[in-house]
Scaffold this active site. Structure first.
Site, PDB file in Angstrom:
ATOM      1  N   GLN A 255      -7.755  -3.112 -24.331  1.00 29.25           N
ATOM      2  CA  GLN A 255      -9.027  -3.505 -23.789  1.00 29.25           C
ATOM      3  C   GLN A 255      -9.743  -2.595 -23.062  1.00 29.25           C
ATOM      4  OE1 GLN A 255     -10.175  -6.744 -25.138  1.00 29.25           O
ATOM      5  NE2 GLN A 255      -8.454  -6.075 -26.332  1.00 29.25           N
ATOM      6  N   HIS A 258     -12.486  -0.393 -24.852  1.00 30.24           N
ATOM      7  CA  HIS A 258     -13.868  -1.055 -25.216  1.00 30.24           C
ATOM      8  C   HIS A 258     -14.945  -0.472 -24.785  1.00 30.24           C
ATOM      9  CE1 HIS A 258     -13.036  -4.137 -28.209  1.00 30.24           C
ATOM     10  NE2 HIS A 258     -12.129  -4.766 -27.439  1.00 30.24           N
ATOM     11  N   GLU A 323     -10.854 -13.442 -19.776  1.00 36.03           N
ATOM     12  CA  GLU A 323     -10.984 -13.468 -21.290  1.00 36.03           C
ATOM     13  C   GLU A 323      -9.806 -13.707 -21.985  1.00 36.03           C
ATOM     14  OE1 GLU A 323     -12.685 -10.144 -22.983  1.00 36.03           O
ATOM     15  OE2 GLU A 323     -13.536 -11.220 -24.948  1.00 36.03           O
ATOM     16  N   HIS A 324      -8.947 -12.682 -21.794  1.00 36.85           N
ATOM     17  CA  HIS A 324      -7.627 -13.028 -22.448  1.00 36.85           C
ATOM     18  C   HIS A 324      -6.386 -12.980 -21.576  1.00 36.85           C
ATOM     19  CE1 HIS A 324     -10.231 -10.510 -25.183  1.00 36.85           C
ATOM     20  NE2 HIS A 324      -9.891 -11.019 -25.849  1.00 36.85           N
ATOM     21  N   ASP A 357      -7.903 -10.187 -31.825  1.00 34.20           N
ATOM     22  CA  ASP A 357      -9.029  -9.517 -31.892  1.00 34.20           C
ATOM     23  C   ASP A 357      -9.691  -9.546 -33.466  1.00 34.20           C
ATOM     24  OD1 ASP A 357      -9.629  -9.093 -29.096  1.00 34.20           O
ATOM     25  OD2 ASP A 357      -9.183  -6.938 -29.524  1.00 34.20           O
ATOM     26  N   HIS A 416     -38.902 -51.109 -18.072  1.00 36.86           N
ATOM     27  CA  HIS A 416     -37.738 -51.165 -18.614  1.00 36.86           C
ATOM     28  C   HIS A 416     -37.003 -52.480 -19.052  1.00 36.86           C
ATOM     29  CE1 HIS A 416     -37.874 -46.857 -17.962  1.00 36.86           C
ATOM     30  NE2 HIS A 416     -36.725 -46.535 -18.476  1.00 36.86           N
TER      31      HIS A 416
END
Ligand SMILES: NC(=O)c1ccc[n+]([C@@H]2O[C@H](COP(=O)([O-])OP(=O)(O)OC[C@H]3O[C@@H](n4cnc5c(N)ncnc54)[C@H](O)[C@@H]3O)[C@@H](O)[C@H]2O)c1
Ligand SMILES: N[C@H](CO)Cc1c[nH]c[nH+]1
Ligand SMILES: [Zn+2]
Length: 428
Positions: A255, A258, A323-324, A357, A416
């Site tokens: 990760q 990235h 995220e993970h 992924d 109404h």
């Protein structure tokens, strides 16, 4: 390499950045200016921002049918097969997420239910600033196509107006993308949100991107839908003494490579493992093509903590809402129930996040920066809307009427109440 911190320091470092922090304001301000210019100047403004950030602008934004066809000859057969295999797995997983329109009540006098209808046009953003992501093409487009979206418009940056990476065109064909545009960054999000002469306005924009792209999505939300804020990648690993430091280090690096803003966290019950992982990180980074990016993010954004118990590690993980989340411990499946907030979970020593992924089936477009507390990864649900419906007979309305009128009176909305009483009076 990855700083070993006290609990207090760790929690401070892993806390997501607040929207009003200086850093975030900088991205929002930059994105806001670009969006305003694209709304005003259309294609011309898009072109000038491409020139500013990505070098020469391409002659046409749209990738032609001929270019898409020619791309297939430029990608190795084994790679095409791997993409197709991944696409099959992703399709199989997401097909099971599909919901059908259904009736909730079907009595003689009352019928109610819910229609599921696809969004007409979606924009999918495929990041491309520092890497080429055919996997993100599959992850974004396959659930959209399965949900029945008719127009799937993909945007992605290219450097210096060069041709689109052929593998992206192949992935787009496999996934069923309608059109591809060579435009990235904020200008792509603005063009999709408001339309230009060459890029259609869509109803919703999905897909990950860097901090500028994330800021742009935040700003156009409301004029179009967005999936979530999926920013720089993140992984949090919970590991006990049974974990293999070589595997743990590799997954942190996977990760970290990235983006220099990617975040990689380790929470372990074993000091020996923490030390061994750090040695491994140094070793593995040395031979990595993206070692600069990985080492920068591990040092700048990474954090490691040694905890007393696994329960403590899960408590911290739930606060991060990563995220993970990888769970590299003995009997990993028994810990799934401890997870409250995470985008996607990877269980055991042989389930690297990289499997998700690319290949296994679950989506890799996931909420980052703590937003898994309130949002979910991309799924077919992102591409459908639910419309409820209702049918009452006169008898059913007569039975419900007094209650409805009473409630309308409480809100002092006499109109109404009349909508009901007028119907019931007429027959009396
Ligand atoms: N969550 C996920 O599912 C997922 C999947 C893949 C990638 N990612 C993440 O997506 C991100 C991709 O980022 P990237 O940069 O490689 O590609 P990107 O396509 O998101 O961004 C590149 C664009 O940013 C714009 N830009 C660059 N500098 C700018 C500036 N100073 N001002 C305004 N705009 C500017 C340029 O137009 C450029 O085209 C990474 O953080 C990666 O971790 C996330
Ligand atoms: N890990 C990324 C999501 O954070 C997705 C990805 C694409 N390619 C490689 N990885
Ligand atoms: Zn990844």
């Amino acid at each position: 390499m990855i700083p070993l911190l006290s609990t207090e320091e760790f929690l401070a470092k892993v806390a997501p950045e607040k929207t009003n922090s200086y850093e975030q304001q900088k991205f929002l301000q930059a994105a806001s200016n670009i969006i305003a210019d694209v709304q005003e100047g259309g294609d011309q403004a898009v072109r000038s921002y491409i020139e500013k950030f990505d070098g020469k602008a391409p002659e046409t934004f749209l990738v032609s049918k001929e270019e898409r066809k020619a791309a297939w000859d430029k990608v190795e057969d084994e790679v095409i097969q791997a993409l197709q295999h991944a696409a099959d797995n992703i399709r199989d997983f997401h097909r099971k997420q599909l919901n059908n329109s259904r009736m909730m009540q079907a009595d003689e006098d009352v019928i109610s239910g819910q229609l599921y209808r696809p969004i007409d046009r979606v924009g999918i953003y495929v990041p491309g600033g520092t890497a080429v992501y055919p996997s993100s093409v599959l992850m974004n487009a396959i659930p959209a196509v399965l949900a029945g979206v008719e127009g799937v418009y993909m945007t992605t940056p290219v450097k210096d107006g060069e041709e689109l990476a052929p593998i992206l065109a192949v992935a787009a064909d496999i996934a069923g993308v309608t059109n591809i545009y060579r435009v990235g960054g904020v200008q792509a999000i603005a063009a999709l949100a408001y339309g230009t002469d060459s890029i259609p306005k869509v109803d919703k924009i999905v897909g990950p991107g860097n901090a500028y792209v994330a800021a742009a999505k935040k700003l156009v939300y409301g004029d179009v839908g967005i999936d979530m804020i999926a920013g720089p990648s993140e992984v949090a690993i919970i590991a006990d003494e049974s974990a293999n430091p070589v595997f743990v280090a590799a997954d942190l690096i996977a990760q970290a490579e990235h983006d220099t803003n990617a975040r990689a966290f380790l929470m372990t019950t074993s000091q020996a493992l923490a030390d061994a992982v750090n040695q491994e990180l140094v070793k593995q980074c040395k031979v990595l093509p993206r070692k600069e990016i990985a080492t920068t993010s591990l040092q700048k954004k990474g954090a490691c903590i040694v905890v007393g118990t696994l329960a403590e590690a899960f408590d911290v993980a739930n606060r991060i809402a990563p995220e993970h989340l990888e769970i590299q411990v003995k009997d990993p499946l028994s810990y799934l129930s401890k997870v409250r907030h995470a985008g996607s979970v990877f269980l055991g020593h042989y389930t690297p996040e990289a499997l998700g992924d690319y290949f296994a089936g679950p989506n890799h477009v996931l909420p980052t920066s703590g937003t898994a507390r309130f949002s979910s990864g991309l799924s077919v649900d992102d591409f459908v809307k639910k419309t409820t419906y209702l049918y009452y007979t006169e008898e059913a309305l007569r039975e419900a009427g007094d209650d409805v009128i009473r409630l309308a009176n409480q809100e002092q909305l006499d109109g109404h109440g009349l909508a009901v009483s007028k119907r019931l009076e007429e027959k009396e």
